[in-house]
Design an enzyme around this catalytic site. Structure first.
Site, PDB file in Angstrom:
ATOM      1  N   ASN A 416      -6.591 -25.764  -4.269  1.00 45.61           N
ATOM      2  CA  ASN A 416      -6.414 -24.759  -5.224  1.00 45.61           C
ATOM      3  C   ASN A 416      -5.895 -25.522  -6.422  1.00 45.61           C
ATOM      4  O   ASN A 416      -4.792 -26.391  -6.355  1.00 45.61           O
ATOM      5  CB  ASN A 416      -5.374 -23.775  -4.652  1.00 45.61           C
ATOM      6  N   GLU A 417      -6.755 -25.624  -7.665  1.00 41.80           N
ATOM      7  CA  GLU A 417      -6.297 -25.931  -9.015  1.00 41.80           C
ATOM      8  C   GLU A 417      -5.985 -27.543  -8.967  1.00 41.80           C
ATOM      9  O   GLU A 417      -5.733 -27.943 -10.248  1.00 41.80           O
ATOM     10  CB  GLU A 417      -5.183 -25.324  -9.360  1.00 41.80           C
ATOM     11  N   MET A 418      -6.506 -28.269  -8.421  1.00 40.26           N
ATOM     12  CA  MET A 418      -6.154 -29.758  -8.047  1.00 40.26           C
ATOM     13  C   MET A 418      -7.190 -30.582  -9.301  1.00 40.26           C
ATOM     14  O   MET A 418      -6.822 -31.332  -9.810  1.00 40.26           O
ATOM     15  CB  MET A 418      -5.930 -30.387  -6.830  1.00 40.26           C
ATOM     16  N   SER A 462     -11.038 -25.167  -6.421  1.00 42.86           N
ATOM     17  CA  SER A 462     -10.924 -23.592  -7.547  1.00 42.86           C
ATOM     18  C   SER A 462      -9.789 -23.901  -8.260  1.00 42.86           C
ATOM     19  O   SER A 462      -8.734 -24.269  -8.038  1.00 42.86           O
ATOM     20  CB  SER A 462     -10.808 -22.415  -6.474  1.00 42.86           C
ATOM     21  N   HIS A 481     -10.311 -19.998 -13.369  1.00 45.06           N
ATOM     22  CA  HIS A 481      -8.891 -19.386 -12.986  1.00 45.06           C
ATOM     23  C   HIS A 481      -8.672 -19.081 -14.671  1.00 45.06           C
ATOM     24  O   HIS A 481      -8.582 -20.099 -15.429  1.00 45.06           O
ATOM     25  CB  HIS A 481      -7.962 -20.297 -12.735  1.00 45.06           C
TER      26      HIS A 481
END
Length: 812
Positions: A416-418, A462, A481
Site C-alpha cells: 500500500n502506497e510505497m 497500490s 489514490h
C-alpha cells in the site's frame, strides 16, 4: 492424519504477576484480560493509553495436552500454530521448541520424541512488541507513517496495531488462530494447487498436490463434486499431478453479474491403500485477470472475469478489530452481507493489517466479492536483511498456498502506497531503502508467485502504473489514490476534472451514530466535536475541523450535536457519490471505484461507511444506489459545480442537467427515464420522458438540457427511471448550495406495519433519515429524497422502536 485441536484448558498471566487467569484460544491478551475483569475497556474515553502500556510487559499462556497411548502409532507428531502474535518462545514439557517472530506465518514444531503418555505441558511466552520495535528502531532507524510507533516496520505484526489515522495504539498479542497437534503416518498433504484452463464449453483442472513426510510410495485420488451433486474422479500421478475436464461448467461470477456456484474438491493421499490425509476445499470455475491494453487515453486497467471486463465497485477493508479475540465468522458475514446488500462486487484488503481468516475468503466466494489482496506492507520502508527476506518469503508462501484456490481472489498486490512514497523519497533515509523496495516488490514477490500461484495477476503496489517508479499515480494508467478532496480540501466537484482508469482509494470522513459515540463516552460534556475525548477518537489530526470547513460550504450551522453528526454523514455520502457517479458515467475509460473505507476496528471518527458497531452511515445507503447494477445519474451544472461567487460583479453560472445510464449487467436494457422541474412544495412545473436503449456493460449519455429560467432557491429537478415495471432510480438535483435552498417544512411522519415503514411528507424533503432508538435499523432505503407524498421502505434488521425522522430542512 490425526488432528487434535488444543482449545481447552488454557490459562494466561503477565509474567511479572503471580496470579493466573482463564484464557481462550484462539484469543488474545487484551480480550482475556478484559473478559476476566483485569483490564479497563480500551475503547472507553482515553483508556487506550493505559492499555497500550500493558504491552511493555511479557505474557505467557499454558495448557496441559492430554495424549493417550495411541499417539505412539504415529510416525511423526507436529505441534502446529496457524497464528501467533508475534514475538514468542514455545516450550513443550519445559523444552524450548522455537522462537516465532511473524504473526502472518504458520509455525510448526516436531515433538515426536518429546511427548509422554498423559499430561504434556505446552507454554507460549510472548515478549513485548513495544520493546522489540524500539530496539529495532535504534538499530536501523527506518521511518514510516507518522501516526504509528517508531520501528513498527521491523516486526511482522499488523502495522495498524501501532496506530494509524483511524486506528488506536493497541498492539495486542496472543494465540490468535487455531493451535493443533498433528499425528502423521504415511505422509500428509502440504498443499494443492489447481490451475484452470478455460475453453468454450469446457474447463480443464490441472492438479498439483504436494506431500510432506511421505514414508513410502504414495497414490493420489482427486474428486470434484459439482453444485448439482455430480461427481468426477481422477487418479493423480505419484508426484501428485493430473488433469480433469469438466464440460458445460457452471461459471462463477462477481455479484450482480451472475451466480456463484461452487464445486467441492477432495484430494486424498494414500499409502498402501490406506488414506493418510485429505485436502478439501470449494472452488469456483472462472478465469480472472486484469486487462491492460493501450488505448486512446493511455492504458486500461480492468478486472476481467470469464473474458468480460467489469467495473469494480466496492471499498477498502481494514481489520475488523483491535482486540483479535473478538473476531468471528458471524461478524465478518454480517459485514460482507452488508457489502452485497449495497451492490458491491469488489473489496480491497488493505496492506497494513493482517491476511484475513479463511472464513473471509469463503464468504467472498459465496457472495461474489472479488478480492484485491495486498501483501502486508504499508506506508513504510523496510530493512531487507537476509533474515528479513527469509522471513517474508515464508510468509508469502504460507498465505499464497492458503488463499490461492479461492474463486474470489482477483489479484495480489505488493504493498500500500510505497512505490509512490519511495518515488517521492518520503521516509527514505538512505539509498539502500530504494534498492530494497525494488528487491521486495519487483523481484522477491514475483519469484514466489511464479512458483506458487502463476495464474493470479500480480500488481507491484497500490497505486502503481506497473512498477519501477514509472509515475506510480498516473491518472491514465494503472490504479490511483486520489486525496485532493479531503486531504487537499478541494470541493467535491473536483472529482469531475479527472478520468482515472481505476481509483482504489478516495474518501471523506463522517461522524458515527450518536449511539456509537455513547459506546466510548456517556458524558454530555464530551458530546462536542472539539472535546478532548471526541478528538481522542479522531486520529486524523485536525479532521473534525476539516469536516466543519466542508460543512459550512454546504449546510447551515447545526445547533445540536446530533444534527452535526447527521450533516457530516450527508457530506460524506454526497462527496463519494460525486466521485462514483462521475467515474461510472465514464465507464470504459474508468473501470473501478473503490472508496476508502468500508469498516472500523474500534469506535472512531473515520472514513468508514459502516461504523465499528455495524451501524450504516448515510454513505452505505448512497453506495447501494450509486453501485446499482443499472445506475441512472444526473450531471448537473450549478452553483456548486462552478464554484461561483455570488459577491462578484458578474455572478453567472450554467443551470443544466445531463443524464447518464450506466449498465453494469450482461443484458441490454431499455430504461424509461422521467424527469420533472418542481417547486419547493414538490409540485410539478414541467415534465419530460424518454426511453433509452443501453447496451450491456456500457454507459450512455443523453443530451444536455439547459434550464436557464429555473429558480435555484425554490425549484429543483426530480427524476425517476424504470426497468420495465421496476423503479430503479428516484432522486433529485438542486442548483444552489443546500444551505441556500428555501425548503418548506415537510412535516415528516411515518407509520409502521410489520416489516414496512411508510414515510409521509407535505413538501420536498431532501435526505430523509429514518432512525430507531438504538440507531441500528438497516432498511431497504434511507437518506432518500421525497417529492412530498409517501414512500415505503422495508426493515431488513433492527427493531422499529421510537422512530425519528429528519431531513436537510432540520439542519438549522
Amino acid at each position: 492424519m490425526r488432528k487434535q485441536e488444543l482449545e481447552q484448558g488454557w490459562r494466561m498471566r503477565c509474567v511479572s504477576e503471580e496470579n493466573w487467569q482463564e484464557a481462550k484460544v484462539p484469543g488474545s491478551v487484551y480480550t482475556d484480560l478484559l473478559r476476566n475483569g483485569n483490564m479497563e475497556d480500551p475503547y472507553w474515553k482515553d483508556n487506550e493509553d493505559a492499555v497500550c502500556s500493558r504491552m511493555e510487559q511479557e505474557y505467557e499462556y499454558e495448557c496441559c495436552v492430554s495424549m493417550d497411548a495411541d499417539w505412539a502409532r504415529e510416525e511423526k507428531i507436529v505441534l502446529h500454530f496457524d497464528g501467533l502474535d508475534t514475538v514468542a518462545s514455545v516450550f513443550w514439557n519445559g523444552m524450548l521448541l522455537g522462537n516465532p517472530y511473524n504473526m502472518h506465518r504458520v509455525w510448526e514444531y516436531d515433538v515426536t520424541g518429546l511427548w509422554r503418555e498423559g499430561e504434556n505441558r505446552l507454554r507460549v511466552l510472548f515478549y513485548s512488541p513495544l520493546a522489540y520495535i524500539a530496539d529495532a528502531y535504534q538499530k536501523y532507524g527506518n521511518i514510516g507513517n507518522e501516526d504509528t510507533y517508531e520501528g513498527f516496520m521491523h516486526l511482522r505484526k499488523a502495522h495498524y496495531m501501532f496506530g494509524w489515522d483511524w486506528g488506536a495504539h493497541l498492539p495486542d498479542a496472543g494465540i490468535f488462530r487455531q493451535v493443533s497437534l498433528l499425528g502423521i503416518s504415511g505422509g500428509r498433504i502440504d498443499s494443492v494447487y489447481i490451475r484452470q484452463h478455460h475453453t468454450p464449453g469446457q474447463v480443464e483442472l490441472e492438479f498439483e498436490a504436494v506431500a510432506l513426510e511421505v514414508y513410502g510410495k504414495p497414490t493420489w485420488q482427486a474428486e470434484v463434486i459439482s453444485p448439482d451433486g455430480q461427481t468426477r474422479n481422477v487418479s493423480l500421478s505419484e508426484t501428485g499431478k493430473g488433469t480433469l475436464s469438466i464440460c458445460d461448467p457452471e461459471l462463477w461470477w462477481p455479484n450482480r453479474l451472475g451466480e456463484q456456484p461452487l464445486y467441492q474438491v477432495r484430494v486424498q493421499l494414500f499409502l498402501d491403500g490406506k488414506q493418510c490425509d485429505l485436502w478439501e476445499r470449494k472452488i469456483g470455475l472462472r478465469s480472472m485477470t486484469v486487462k491492460r491494453e493501450k488505448d486512446e487515453w493511455g492504458e486500461s486497467f480492468a478486472h476481467e472475469v470469464n473474458g468480460i471486463c467489469f467495473f469494480a465497485m466496492g471499498a477498502d477493508y481494514i481489520p475488523e478489530e483491535h482486540l483479535l479475540g473478538r473476531r468471528s465468522k458471524e461478524r465478518t458475514r454480517k459485514l460482507l452481507m452488508d457489502c452485497k446488500e449495497a451492490n458491491f462486487n469488489s473489496i480491497r484488503v488493505w496492506g497494513g493489517g493482517f491476511y484475513p481468516d479463511d472464513w473471509f475468503f469463503d464468504l467472498c466466494d459465496e457472495l461474489g466479492l472479488v478480492v484485491w489482496q495486498d501483501f502486508m506492507f504499508a506506508c513504510s520502508v523496510y530493512e531487507l536483511t537476509p533474515e528479513f527476506e527469509e522471513n517474508i518469503r515464508q510468509e508469502f508462501i504460507d498465505n499464497i498456498k492458503r488463499i490461492r484456490h479461492h474463486a474470489c481472489l482477483g489479484l495480489w498486490c505488493g504493498n500500500n502506497e510505497m512505490e509512490m512514497f519511495v518515488d517521492e523519497r518520503c521516509w527514505v533515509t538512505k539509498p539502500s531503502e530504494v534498492r530494497d523496495y525494488l528487491f521486495m516488490y519487483e523481484r522477491i514477490i514475483p519469484e514466489v508467485l511464479k512458483i506458487y500461484d502463476p495464474q493470479t495477476f500480480y500488481w507491484p503496489a497500490s497505486p502503481s502504473s506497473g512498477g519501477s517508479f514509472d509515475n506510480p499515480n498516473d491518472p491514465d494508467r494503472g490504479d490511483v489514490h486520489y486525496w485532493k478532496v479531503w486531504h487537499g480540501s478541494r470541493p467535491f466537484s473536483e472529482y469531475r476534472k479527472h478520468y482515472f482508469r481505476y481509483i482504489s482509494e478516495f474518501g471523506f470522513q463522517a461522524f458515527p451514530a450518536k449511539r456509537t459515540i455513547e459506546s466510548f463516552t456517556d458524558d454530555p460534556d464530551d458530546w462536542n466535536i472539539f472535546s478532548y475525548i471526541m478528538e481522542k477518537h479522531q486520529r486524523n489530526y485536525g479532521a473534525n475541523g476539516k469536516i466543519m470547513n466542508y460543512m459550512q460550504q454546504a449546510y447551515r450551522y447545526p445547533s445540536e450535536f446530533e444534527t452535526v453528526l447527521y450533516a457530516s454523514q450527508l457530506l460524506q455520502a454526497d462527496g463519494i457519490r460525486y466521485g462514483v457517479e462521475h467515474f461510472r458515467r465514464n465507464r470504459g475509460r474508468c473501470m473501478g471505484a473503490v472508496y476508502w473505507q468500508l469498516n472500523d476496528c474500534w469506535p472512531v471518527i473515520s472514513w468508514s461507511s459502516i461504523d465499528y458497531h455495524g451501524r450504516w452511515k448515510a454513505l452505505h445507503y448512497y453506495a447501494k444506489r450509486f453501485f446499482a447494477p443499472v445506475l441512472v445519474s444526473c450531471e448537473e451544472e450549478s452553483w456548486m459545480t462552478q464554484e461561483a461567487n455570488m459577491n462578484r460583479q458578474h455572478f453567472e453560472f450554467e443551470k443544466s442537467v445531463r443524464f447518464n445510464i450506466s449498465n453494469e449487467t450482461r443484458e441490454e436494457k431499455t430504461i424509461c427515464l422521467k424527469w420533472q422541474v418542481r417547486n419547493a412544495k414538490g409540485e410539478i412545473a414541467r415534465t419530460e420522458q424518454q426511453d433509452v436503449l443501453v447496451p450491456a456493460l456500457c454507459a450512455v449519455w443523453l443530451e444536455k438540457e439547459r434550464l436557464p429560467q429555473i429558480d435555484v432557491f425554490e425549484e429543483y429537478v426530480s427524476f425517476q427511471a424504470y426497468d420495465g415495471e421496476d423503479l430503479i432510480a428516484d432522486q433529485t438535483v438542486i442548483f444552489s448550495y443546500p444551505k441556500y435552498f428555501r425548503y418548506q417544512n415537510p412535516h415528516l411522519t411515518c407509520e409502521v406495519d410489520g416489516e414496512w415503514i411508510t414515510v409521509k411528507a407535505d413538501a420536498y424533503a431532501k435526505s430523509v433519515e429514518i432512525q430507531n432508538e438504538n440507531e441500528d435499523l438497516i432498511l431497504s432505503d434511507n437518506y432518500f429524497d421525497m417529492n412530498g407524498g409517501e414512500k415505503k421502505v422495508r426493515i431488513l434488521d433492527g427493531e422499529p422502536k421510537q422512530i425519528t425522522l429528519r431531513s436537510v430542512y432540520d439542519i438549522r
